[in-house]
Design a protein around this motif. Sequence first.
Motif, PDB file in Angstrom:
ATOM      1  N   HIS A  91       0.713  -1.339   0.034  1.00 27.27           N
ATOM      2  CA  HIS A  91       0.028  -0.003   0.094  1.00 27.27           C
ATOM      3  C   HIS A  91       0.849   1.322  -0.116  1.00 27.27           C
ATOM      4  O   HIS A  91       0.643   2.266  -0.734  1.00 27.27           O
ATOM      5  CB  HIS A  91      -1.161  -0.052   1.255  1.00 27.27           C
TER       6      HIS A  91
ATOM      7  N   ALA B 292       1.177   4.007  -2.994  1.00 20.86           N
ATOM      8  CA  ALA B 292       0.837   5.265  -2.487  1.00 20.86           C
ATOM      9  C   ALA B 292       1.763   6.335  -2.876  1.00 20.86           C
ATOM     10  O   ALA B 292       1.429   7.184  -3.447  1.00 20.86           O
ATOM     11  CB  ALA B 292       0.315   5.364  -1.062  1.00 20.86           C
TER      12      ALA B 292
ATOM     13  N   SER C 236       1.114   9.095  -5.752  1.00 23.05           N
ATOM     14  CA  SER C 236       1.137  10.699  -5.150  1.00 23.05           C
ATOM     15  C   SER C 236       2.295  11.322  -5.967  1.00 23.05           C
ATOM     16  O   SER C 236       1.980  12.531  -6.354  1.00 23.05           O
ATOM     17  CB  SER C 236       1.607  10.619  -3.855  1.00 23.05           C
TER      18      SER C 236
ATOM     19  N   VAL D  56      -3.841  10.393  -1.153  1.00 27.10           N
ATOM     20  CA  VAL D  56      -3.884   8.898  -1.009  1.00 27.10           C
ATOM     21  C   VAL D  56      -4.016   8.777   0.319  1.00 27.10           C
ATOM     22  O   VAL D  56      -3.308   9.214   1.344  1.00 27.10           O
ATOM     23  CB  VAL D  56      -2.535   8.439  -1.589  1.00 27.10           C
TER      24      VAL D  56
ATOM     25  N   LEU E 187      -4.754   5.949   3.557  1.00 23.48           N
ATOM     26  CA  LEU E 187      -4.559   4.493   4.196  1.00 23.48           C
ATOM     27  C   LEU E 187      -5.161   4.372   5.526  1.00 23.48           C
ATOM     28  O   LEU E 187      -5.145   5.063   6.408  1.00 23.48           O
ATOM     29  CB  LEU E 187      -3.183   4.467   4.710  1.00 23.48           C
TER      30      LEU E 187
END
Length: 451
Positions: free
Chosen positions: A254, A258, A262, A269, A271
Motif C-alpha cells: 500500500h 501510495a 502521489s 492517497v 490509508l
Amino acid sequence: MQMESIDNVHSNAQEYVHWFRNSAPYINAHRNKTFVLMFGGEAVHNANFKNIIHDIALMHSLGIRLILVHGARPQISENLKEKSIQSPFHNNRRITTRESLASVMSAVGSIRLQIEALLSMGLANSPMYGARIDVVSGNLVTAKPYGIRDGVDFQLTGEVRSVDTDAIQRHLDNHNIVLLGPSGYSTTGEVFNLLAEEVAMKTAIDLQADKLIFLGSQQGIIDEFSKLMREITPHQLDQHIAKYQDSNFEIALHLQYAKEASLQGVHRVHLISYDHDGALIEELFTRDGHGTMVTDAHYEEVRTATIDDVGGLINLLRPLEEEGILVYRSRERIENEIDHFAVIERDGMILACAALYPIPASQDEMKSAELACVAVHPSYRKSNRGSQILHYLEEKAKSMGIEQLFILTTRTAHWFLEQGFIEATVDDLPEARQALYNFQRNSLVCKKLIS
C-alpha cells in the motif's frame, strides 16, 4: 427518569445535527470527484465488510464517482489448498502456473459476484433500502507478463499494461460504480494474475483520480512512538516501506503504490482500516479523519517558524497591519516570539502564518491560548491554507494541554466562525488576557473548545 431519557435523546440529536452540519463542506467538495477504492481479499472476509459496502453506497448516493478494486490473495490460497496445488511466491509475488490459473480465476470471480450481490441489497430497514446501484466490470485492464525476474519465471503472473480510461469514464458518467479485480487480459487473449494494489494505482494515475484509498489491516502509518501519523509526504514513506517489508507486506505494498501514485499526480492517497466501522465516513467527512493521508505537497509544508522566516513574515504581515486588520509587531518582537509562529512555505516564500500564545491561567481557569497573526498571502486566499495552519496550531495546542482557544479580530470573525469558533465576550477571556484587552480597537472575541 422520563425527563432524563428525553434529554439524552435531545442531546444525541444535537450531536448528530452538529456533525451533519460540519460534514456539509466535505459533501460539497467530494461531489462529482473520482475516487479509486482498493481493498484486499482479507477485507472481504472481515465481518465489517457489509458496513463498508453500505458506506460505499452512501458515497455513491452523494455523487462520488467510484472505482472499486478488490484483491483475492487469501481466497486464491484457499482454493489452491483445497486442490493441493502448489503456487509458490518469490519476493512476495505469487508465481501463477497454468495449473493454478483456474483456481485463481474462480476466487476472483466469486468475490466479484459477492460484491455485486451486496451492492444490490435493497431490504427494508437496511441502509441500502431504495438504493439503485449499477455495478459494471469487464475487460478494462490490459496486462502483460511479469516475465522472468532473478531467473524465476512468473508464468501467468502479470503487470498492468494499460487501463481503458475512456470506457471507465463513460460508465462513471452513467452513474455506475466500476468494479475491477486483480486480473487483466493480453492482446493475445491470455488472462494474467495481477496485484490489485498495482491495478488501483495505475487506474488512479491514468484517470487522474482525486483520491486513491487503500483499506488495510491497520488504521494507517504508526510512528516510532506508536502514534498515528495523520499526514505524510511521499518522500517520507521510504523508511516506513522498509519497516513493513518483512512484518506486514500488505501495508508495504500500500505504501509503495501510495508513493508512486502521489508522485504521479494523485494529490490525495488515504490509508485506512477495513476493520473499523465507519472508517471511510470518518476519513472523508470529518476534519480529523481516521487514518493517514499521503499528499504530494512535499514542496509546501506547515511547520514551526525559524529565525530565517522573519523577513517573509514581515512581508506578509505589514500590509495587514497598515490596514489595521492586525496589530503592529516590530521586527524585534517577531524575532523574540518566533517560536510561537507557524508558517506554510512554498519554494522559499511564506504563504501563510499564524501564532499561538498560551495565556497564564489561575487555578480555577481552563488552560487557554490565543491565536494571533493569522494571515494568508493575497494570491492564495481562495485555498484552504488558512484552515490548514489553524488545524496545525490546534493540534499543537492539544499537545500542550490547552483546552480552549481565543481569537480577537476586527474584520475576520465570520471566517473563524466557519472554522468552529463561537462568539464570546471580553468577560469570557482569562483574567490575564482581559487585563491586556485594547478597548480602543474594540476587537470581537471568539472562542473554541478543543479538549
